[in-house]
Design an enzyme around this catalytic site. Structure first.
Site, mmCIF file in Angstrom:
data_model
loop_
_atom_site.group_PDB
_atom_site.id
_atom_site.type_symbol
_atom_site.label_atom_id
_atom_site.label_comp_id
_atom_site.label_asym_id
_atom_site.label_seq_id
_atom_site.Cartn_x
_atom_site.Cartn_y
_atom_site.Cartn_z
ATOM 1 N N ASN A 167 0.802 -1.233 0.000
ATOM 2 C CA ASN A 167 0.000 0.000 0.000
ATOM 3 C C ASN A 167 0.836 1.284 0.000
ATOM 4 O O ASN A 167 0.465 2.265 -0.631
ATOM 5 C CB ASN A 167 -1.017 -0.007 1.149
ATOM 6 C CG ASN A 167 -0.375 -0.104 2.509
ATOM 7 O OD1 ASN A 167 0.646 -0.757 2.674
ATOM 8 N ND2 ASN A 167 -0.960 0.556 3.478
ATOM 9 N N GLU A 266 3.785 -4.807 12.265
ATOM 10 C CA GLU A 266 2.783 -3.745 12.078
ATOM 11 C C GLU A 266 1.672 -4.363 11.251
ATOM 12 O O GLU A 266 1.870 -4.656 10.067
ATOM 13 C CB GLU A 266 3.417 -2.543 11.377
ATOM 14 C CG GLU A 266 4.484 -1.891 12.241
ATOM 15 C CD GLU A 266 5.163 -0.699 11.584
ATOM 16 O OE1 GLU A 266 4.811 -0.342 10.440
ATOM 17 O OE2 GLU A 266 6.051 -0.125 12.220
ATOM 18 N N GLU A 479 7.998 0.839 16.532
ATOM 19 C CA GLU A 479 9.137 1.355 15.776
ATOM 20 C C GLU A 479 9.003 2.873 15.722
ATOM 21 O O GLU A 479 7.944 3.428 16.000
ATOM 22 C CB GLU A 479 9.195 0.709 14.384
ATOM 23 C CG GLU A 479 9.411 -0.807 14.471
ATOM 24 C CD GLU A 479 9.820 -1.484 13.171
ATOM 25 O OE1 GLU A 479 10.333 -0.793 12.273
ATOM 26 O OE2 GLU A 479 9.635 -2.708 13.059
#
Ligand code: NAD
Ligand code: 6OD
Length: 498
Positions: A167, A266, A479
């Site tokens: 994406n 993530e 992060e």
């Protein structure tokens, strides 16, 4: 352009190759797969699919780099090199832009403001962070009265496997490669099969600025029984950082269990916006409009559930409808295009299945709900209409599952506690946006929504020093800034008896 450059840029006649040990290489098997434009289905190029031999070669090249000059570089020199990488990305801005736009179909206006500048910035921020992190030290008493001194040192973890989604390809890949290299690791990147180009192009940048061979490697392919799985199962990989779907994260975590290797994840989201009646209405429409529809809804931080306080509910629905209907779908390079297609026909089938489910579950379709009429060759692209629903029960799959398209459901609420309960009623916990001019309420509600990232009166406003990641099924670890160092370095304690 040199031969590798044409291979890396990968448009028209070109092949997109793996980048291993500083060389652009095809697969020994000769296997390739197609890279097609989501805008009109045209063939962009063919991608060399890495098999086990190429993945193994990439991991060996990374390991060799750690044992070579890269392992000897001091932090100041490494930081300079990462600044040079960022500068070279910026110098070749148009090449990166063209490659990213060709793979994703996103408007060039978006990629030139977000994807490519962040791709460069991700190297500079972490080059700065590693230069400025203090170490910890503790003096301790000992029975002999002489004492001892403890201090911590950070060393690179080793070879990092970097598995990326489609994406925001360059942005999300460099978000991991930047800190990994800043900390002195070597990486093997597996870009998404949908978006192989910019990771490959970055190989040229690495060579140009003199990053030693093997520090940055790219292998192309798919997930299961392909390059993704070969990489995550490879025991020469010391840690795995992954951005993508929660289900894929589960598979990767199982692979990482062999050898007890660290993971940073993530993952997906089903993010809520909470809009109070005391908000700045126009700012809320603008912000929620971006959160729902930017990048054709394909942003993990994007909003798919909107809860609006009842007194402004009807007005809000009508204003967001006008916003949705104002998007101009078209070719990425057209200046007035504000929305591109979805990433692929396969993803369009998934998104349209939710458009169908919404109607089955009794939604009122406020706008959209289908496939737009696109002219000429664009009819072969992965287009969908920006879509808004109301009236669904909270149990509907449309409310519970991540769709990853340009769509949202809007529901009214009457009380602050109710809004918090609705926002938290999901297995995900990535991001939320709160819209209110009441500062006390903003703090109160922000503390109660169980997500990694809360925005108040904004969305996707990023300070790269802040912790980024998800709660619940939206991720493991944080992060960003010094938090990236927790994953990309091993902290060792040295105890000196005095
Ligand atoms: P995906 O999980 O399908 O694929 C991501 C990557 O994993 C690809 O490179 C793919 O080839 C690889 N992969 C797939 N199966 C694998 C396996 N078994 N072993 C190793 N690698 C494997 O995700 P996607 O469709 O590319 O991206 C969209 C998803 O990513 C959405 O769920 C979105 O929410 C999530 N996402 C999350 C964040 C975040 O920061 N939390 C950011 C962007 C995207
Ligand atoms: O901004 C970032 O650092 C980041 N990781 C954004 C993720 C967006 C998800 O689609």
């Amino acid at each position: 352009m040199s031969q590798p450059a044409r291979a890396a840029a990968g448009r028209a006649e070109t092949r997109i190759l793996n980048f291993i040990g500083g060389e652009f290489v095809a697969a020994k098997s000769g296997k390739t797969f197609e890279n097609r434009s989501p805008v009109d289905g045209a063939l962009i190029g063919r991608v060399a699919e890495a098999g086990e031999p190429e993945v193994d070669a990439a991991v060996q090249a990374a390991r060799a780099a750690l044992a070579g000059p890269w392992g000897q570089l001091d932090i100041a020199r490494r930081s300079e090199m990462l600044y040079a990488v960022a500068d070279e990305i910026n110098r070749r801005f148009d090449d990166f832009l063209q490659a990213e736009v060709a793979d994703t179909g996103k408007p060039a206006s978006l990629a030139s403001h977000l994807d490519i500048p962040r791709g460069a910035a991700n190297f500079k921020i972490f080059a700065d962070v590693v230069k400025n992190v203090p170490s910890e030290a503790f003096q301790m008493a000992t029975p002999d009265g002489r004492g001892a001194l403890n201090y911590a040192i950070r060393v690179p973890k080793g070879v990092i496997g970097v598995i990326c989604p489609w994406n925001l390809p360059l942005l999300l890949m460099t978000w991991k490669v930047g800190p990994a290299l800043a900390c002195g690791n070597a990486v093997v990147v597996k870009p998404s099969e949908e978006t192989p180009s910019t990771a490959t192009l970055l190989g040229e940048v690495m060579n140009k600025v003199g990053v030693p061979k093997g520090v940055y490697n790219v292998v192309h392919g798919f997930g299961p029984d392909s390059a993704g799985e070969f990489l995550t199962r490879h025991r020469g990989v010391d840690a795995i950082t992954f951005t993508g779907e929660t289900r894929t994260g589960t598979a990767i975590m199982k692979a990482a269990a062999e050898g007890v290797r660290a993971v940073s994840f993530e993952l997906g989201g089903k993010n809520a916006a909470v809009v109070f009646a005391d908000c700045d209405f126009d700012a809320a429409i603008e912000g929620v409009g971006r959160a729902v529809f930017a990048n054709c809804g394909q942003v993990c931080l994007g909003t798919e559930r909107v809860y609006v306080e009842r007194p402004i509910f009807e007005r809000f629905v009508q204003a967001l409808k006008a916003k949705a209907e104002g998007f101009k779908l078209g070719r990425p390079e057209d200046k007035d295009t504000t929305m591109g297609p979805l990433i692929s026909e396969e993803h369009r089938r998934k998104v349209l299945s939710y458009y169908g489910k919404a109607v089955e579950d009794g939604a009122q379709v406020v706008t959209g709900g289908g496939v737009p009429d696109m002219p000429g060759e664009l009819a072969n692209g992965a287009w969908v209409q920006p879509t808004i629903w109301t009236g669904l029960p909270e149990t509907s799959a449309v409310i519970r599952e991540e769709i990853f398209g340009p769509c949202c459901h809007i529901a009214p609420f009457d009380a602050e506690d109710e809004a918090i309960r609705l926002a938290n009623d999901t297995p995900y916990g990535l991001a939320t946006t709160i819209w209110t001019t009441n500062l006390a309420r903003a703090h109160r509600v922000a503390a109660k929504i169980d997500v990694g990232i809360t925005w108040v009166n904004s969305w996707f406003l990023r300070d790269l020093r802040t912790p980024f990641g998800g709660s619940k099924e939206s991720g493991i670890g944080r992060e960003g800034g010094v938090h990236s160092l927790e994953f990309y370095t091993e902290l060792r304690n040295v105890c000196i008896k005095l």
